[in-house]
Design a protein around this motif. Structure first.
Motif, PDB file in Angstrom:
ATOM      1  N   SER A  75       0.772  -1.281   0.048  1.00 45.69           N
ATOM      2  CA  SER A  75       0.054   0.101   0.093  1.00 45.69           C
ATOM      3  C   SER A  75       0.961   1.297  -0.100  1.00 45.69           C
ATOM      4  O   SER A  75       1.860   1.232   0.688  1.00 45.69           O
ATOM      5  CB  SER A  75      -0.973   0.160   1.358  1.00 45.69           C
ATOM      6  OG  SER A  75      -1.468  -1.011   1.359  1.00 45.69           O
TER       7      SER A  75
ATOM      8  N   ARG B  93      -3.911   3.699  -3.066  1.00 49.63           N
ATOM      9  CA  ARG B  93      -4.230   2.131  -3.257  1.00 49.63           C
ATOM     10  C   ARG B  93      -3.996   1.480  -1.983  1.00 49.63           C
ATOM     11  O   ARG B  93      -2.680   1.782  -1.709  1.00 49.63           O
ATOM     12  CB  ARG B  93      -3.751   1.522  -4.485  1.00 49.63           C
ATOM     13  CG  ARG B  93      -4.233   0.200  -4.646  1.00 49.63           C
ATOM     14  CD  ARG B  93      -3.522  -0.253  -5.906  1.00 49.63           C
ATOM     15  NE  ARG B  93      -3.926  -1.606  -6.314  1.00 49.63           N
ATOM     16  CZ  ARG B  93      -3.331  -2.457  -7.321  1.00 49.63           C
ATOM     17  NH1 ARG B  93      -2.360  -1.967  -8.037  1.00 49.63           N
ATOM     18  NH2 ARG B  93      -3.952  -3.657  -7.404  1.00 49.63           N
TER      19      ARG B  93
ATOM     20  N   ASP C 253      -3.838  -2.233   0.140  1.00 50.06           N
ATOM     21  CA  ASP C 253      -4.136  -3.712   0.496  1.00 50.06           C
ATOM     22  C   ASP C 253      -4.763  -3.840   1.772  1.00 50.06           C
ATOM     23  O   ASP C 253      -3.829  -3.713   2.888  1.00 50.06           O
ATOM     24  CB  ASP C 253      -2.931  -4.505   0.042  1.00 50.06           C
ATOM     25  CG  ASP C 253      -3.258  -5.745   0.012  1.00 50.06           C
ATOM     26  OD1 ASP C 253      -4.237  -6.395   0.770  1.00 50.06           O
ATOM     27  OD2 ASP C 253      -2.617  -6.835  -0.522  1.00 50.06           O
TER      28      ASP C 253
ATOM     29  N   SER D  65      -8.760   3.583  -3.234  1.00 52.66           N
ATOM     30  CA  SER D  65      -9.201   2.421  -3.748  1.00 52.66           C
ATOM     31  C   SER D  65      -8.559   1.115  -3.022  1.00 52.66           C
ATOM     32  O   SER D  65      -7.544   1.305  -2.115  1.00 52.66           O
ATOM     33  CB  SER D  65      -8.787   2.080  -5.304  1.00 52.66           C
ATOM     34  OG  SER D  65      -7.248   2.315  -5.224  1.00 52.66           O
TER      35      SER D  65
ATOM     36  N   ARG E  95      -7.526  -3.094  -2.626  1.00 52.39           N
ATOM     37  CA  ARG E  95      -7.327  -4.256  -3.447  1.00 52.39           C
ATOM     38  C   ARG E  95      -7.179  -5.523  -2.483  1.00 52.39           C
ATOM     39  O   ARG E  95      -7.186  -5.311  -1.246  1.00 52.39           O
ATOM     40  CB  ARG E  95      -6.023  -4.232  -4.321  1.00 52.39           C
ATOM     41  CG  ARG E  95      -4.735  -3.983  -3.328  1.00 52.39           C
ATOM     42  CD  ARG E  95      -3.718  -4.583  -3.893  1.00 52.39           C
ATOM     43  NE  ARG E  95      -3.772  -6.109  -3.931  1.00 52.39           N
ATOM     44  CZ  ARG E  95      -2.584  -6.824  -4.221  1.00 52.39           C
ATOM     45  NH1 ARG E  95      -1.210  -6.312  -4.422  1.00 52.39           N
ATOM     46  NH2 ARG E  95      -2.604  -8.125  -4.070  1.00 52.39           N
TER      47      ARG E  95
ATOM     48  N   ASP F 299     -14.533  -0.498  -2.023  1.00 56.04           N
ATOM     49  CA  ASP F 299     -14.078   0.249  -2.952  1.00 56.04           C
ATOM     50  C   ASP F 299     -13.120   1.507  -2.544  1.00 56.04           C
ATOM     51  O   ASP F 299     -12.379   1.942  -3.237  1.00 56.04           O
ATOM     52  CB  ASP F 299     -15.014   0.924  -3.846  1.00 56.04           C
ATOM     53  CG  ASP F 299     -15.877  -0.078  -4.734  1.00 56.04           C
ATOM     54  OD1 ASP F 299     -15.184  -0.873  -5.327  1.00 56.04           O
ATOM     55  OD2 ASP F 299     -17.043  -0.381  -4.479  1.00 56.04           O
TER      56      ASP F 299
END
Length: 647
Positions: free
Chosen positions: A298, A322, A324, A385, A387, A394
């Protein structure tokens, strides 16, 4: 007569001058030592002794002190003392003294020795009340202006039990290479800190208190504490007050928890962390701003601040483009990160392997209450976001405050499509070491397609819902295992592929989907779920999915403490046909390894009695007791009011 008057005048003037000259010849500055010792002892609150004192007068006054010792506070041994300075020379400019200013062109310390002791009970010998740095708000010109500092063979030895530290710092000044330059301050440290080996090299400027903005004080530090690395480089305009800092800090560590003893703030376990940013000091706080870095997989950016007062206060305002979610597992007591993340230690790889092999899914690690009560923590975090395998989220927003050990999440929000799942929680320490938790959960137009995509199915529409949990425990697993509360979900339109059939198809393929007779995609008329939680057992009070052609009902219990499943889902057609026989799907096993299959003997028994089957409906009499008001589905409202479904 004239001669007699001349003798009298000569005696009247000459004798005092002679007396002054004699006094100057006989005066010893050592006579002032008791006064110096008394004033220094009163100022420091410590016994101060001095063997010899000498003052050389002139445009620059040179004060030389020999055998200066600063003793320890009561309760500590007399030898070695806190500080011993065999010889100290201080130069003071005479002219500025006439206007009340103290200008010290140079200070020379020969072989100074300092012994710092911190005991397990918290008592120390180095807590001197000398005031705190003022930072950016320091008044220009306040305090003495000290120029060149020269140290020859200085040594500081620190043994601090609370920090698990035993290290020595060797101090020297490097003589200037060119004319007009001043000696640079050099320091090298070696030993242990936080039970880890520590080495450090520091190179600073030549002055202790330079207020000339045109001559910033250079700073260069390279520190290794176990596997953690810190590199600091830049300048400080006013080192004593830590003002005017222009410093770049780079941090690299396999786990942010290893930074806790360095910054004085408890930090959660993380995957490998690295960051760079700008470091300065203002308003009683160290500020680490313009941060850019990574935690595991991340990215992270933002700012950190740490106070320097009696109680440590830590604030972080962070954002990730982003993230994780696996990298945040330490926040709930889990093992953070994923296997194969660059920079992992061998121990982190072993921990991840143990977590993967464990039959448990919910973290069982107790939350460390003493560490939480050691500092006040305020964190704001947002992720654009998210993942992760099977993750329906989201985005993420979180505001977390820990004050006097009380944890408040207000709120934590996960974005799911155009909707969100939010949680507002308070965890309060109890005298027996437990945490008392109160949590409220709300679902606002949560996107069904995102939820089902995480389960390998498809669909559309949204969900609303409310829930609450009251519990106590030491870990997340124990708190869920002791929890009481409930959750209600209601659909807000849309359509759904048969989640039941898709799950069954994991073992029995598309043939089962055809046998159940449910189309791949069919409109939802109503979805209601009402769940109760008592002593960690989550029971299905009512579960109803009403589509155009089928009704799915559910029952059973999920044991949150033991992580065991015993659930049943039943799909029935509203219009009987040979091709759509009703059956019951059993979901059993553990949270981490669930088993999904038709109940044994169910299909054969139903096939034999197919002609006599009618349509069996859910316990609709329970629907009026469900408090809705969380969605916008009029069909669910009608079912709730009437207690009847379509036939």
């Amino acid at each position: 007569m004239a001669t007699r008057r001349a003798w009298r005048w000569g005696l009247g003037v000459g004798l005092p001058l002679a007396a002054l000259a004699l006094l100057a010849l006989l005066f010893r500055w050592d006579w002032l030592i008791p006064i110096v010792e008394a004033q220094a002892s009163a100022r420091l609150g410590r016994p101060v002794t001095l063997q010899h004192l000498h003052v050389s007068l002139g445009r620059t006054i040179t004060v030389t002190a020999e055998g200066l010792r600063v003793g320890n506070p009561p309760g500590f041994p007399d030898d070695p003392p806190f500080a011993a300075l065999p010889r100290t020379e201080v130069q003071v400019a005479f002219r500025p003294l006439l206007s009340g200013q103290v200008v010290i062109p140079a200070v020379t310390l020969d072989n100074p020795q300092v012994e710092m002791i911190g005991r397990a009970d918290g008592s120390t010998n180095y807590a001197l009340k000398l005031g705190e740095p003022a930072g950016e708000g320091a008044a220009p010109g306040s305090g003495p202006q000290i120029g060149a500092l020269r140290i020859r063979d200085g040594r500081v030895h620190a043994v601090i039990a609370g920090l698990q530290a035993d290290f020595a710092v060797n101090l020297n000044t490097e003589e200037p290479q060119g004319q007009g330059q001043e000696p640079a301050l050099l320091a090298e440290a070696r030993g242990t800190y936080a039970a880890q080996p520590i080495t450090a090299r520091f190179r600073g400027g030549a002055v202790l208190n330079l207020r000339d903005a045109e001559r910033p004080w250079p700073v260069e530090l390279h520190l290794a504490n176990g596997p953690t690395r810190l590199d600091l480089q830049g300048t400080v305009r006013d080192p004593v007050n830590l003002a005017g800092a222009d410093l770049r800090l780079e941090v690299r560590t396999p786990d942010m928890a290893l930074l806790s003893p360095l910054v004085g703030v408890p930090m959660t376990a993380t995957p490998p962390f690295r960051a760079t940013g700008r470091l300065d000091y203002a308003g009683g706080r160290f500020r680490f701003t313009e941060v850019e870095g990574k935690v595991g997989n991340s990215d992270i950016a933002g700012a950190f601040t740490v106070s320097t007062g009696d109680r440590t206060d830590f604030t972080a305002d962070l954002r990730s483009r982003r993230v994780d979610l696996a990298d945040l597992g330490g926040l709930i007591g889990g093992t953070p990160g994923r296997a194969g993340t660059p920079g992992q230690t061998a121990e982190q790889r072993r921990q991840l392997a143990r977590a993967e092999a464990s039959p448990r899914l919910i973290p069982t690690t107790p939350i460390n209450l003493p560490r939480l009560q050691a500092a006040d923590i305020h964190v704001r975090y947002a992720a654009d976001s998210i993942r992760g395998r099977g993750i329906p989220f989201d985005g993420l927003e979180m505001t977390l405050d820990i004050v006097d050990g009380v944890i408040r999440l207000h709120p934590g929000k996960f974005r799911v499509g155009r909707g969100e799942i939010s949680a507002d929680a308070t965890l309060t320490p109890q005298p027996d070491g437990m945490l008392k938790a109160s949590t409220k959960i709300e679902l606002r137009r949560v996107d069904v397609s995102r939820l089902l995509a995480a389960a390998g199915a498809g669909g559309a529409g949204s969900l609303g819902g409310v829930g609450h949990v009251e519990t106590t425990g030491r870990s997340l697993s124990e708190m869920l295992g002791n929890g009481d509360g409930g959750l209600t979900l209601v659909s807000v339109g849309g359509n759904i592929s048969s989640l039941l059939a898709d799950l069954s198809g994991l073992q029995f393929g598309r043939a089962l989907l055809s046998a159940l007779g449910i189309p791949d995609r069919t409109p939802i008329e109503c979805l209601i779920g009402d769940f109760g939680l008592r002593n960690g057992a989550l029971s299905v009070k009512t579960l109803l999915l009403d589509t155009e052609s089928h009704i799915v009902t559910g029952s059973g219990i999920a044991g949150l403490g033991q992580e065991r499943l015993d659930l049943r889902l039943r799909t029935e057609s509203k219009h009987f046909s040979i091709g759509s026989l009703p059956t019951t799907i059993a979901i059993t096993g553990s949270f981490k390894d669930p088993a999904i299959a038709p109940e044994a003997g169910e299909l054969a028994a139903r096939a034999g009695a197919a002609v006599g089957l009618g349509v069996l409906f859910p316990p609709l009499a329970l629907l009026p007791t469900i408090q809705l008001g969380v969605g916008e589905n009029s069909q669910c409202e009608r079912l709730s009011r009437s207690g009847q479904g379509k036939r």
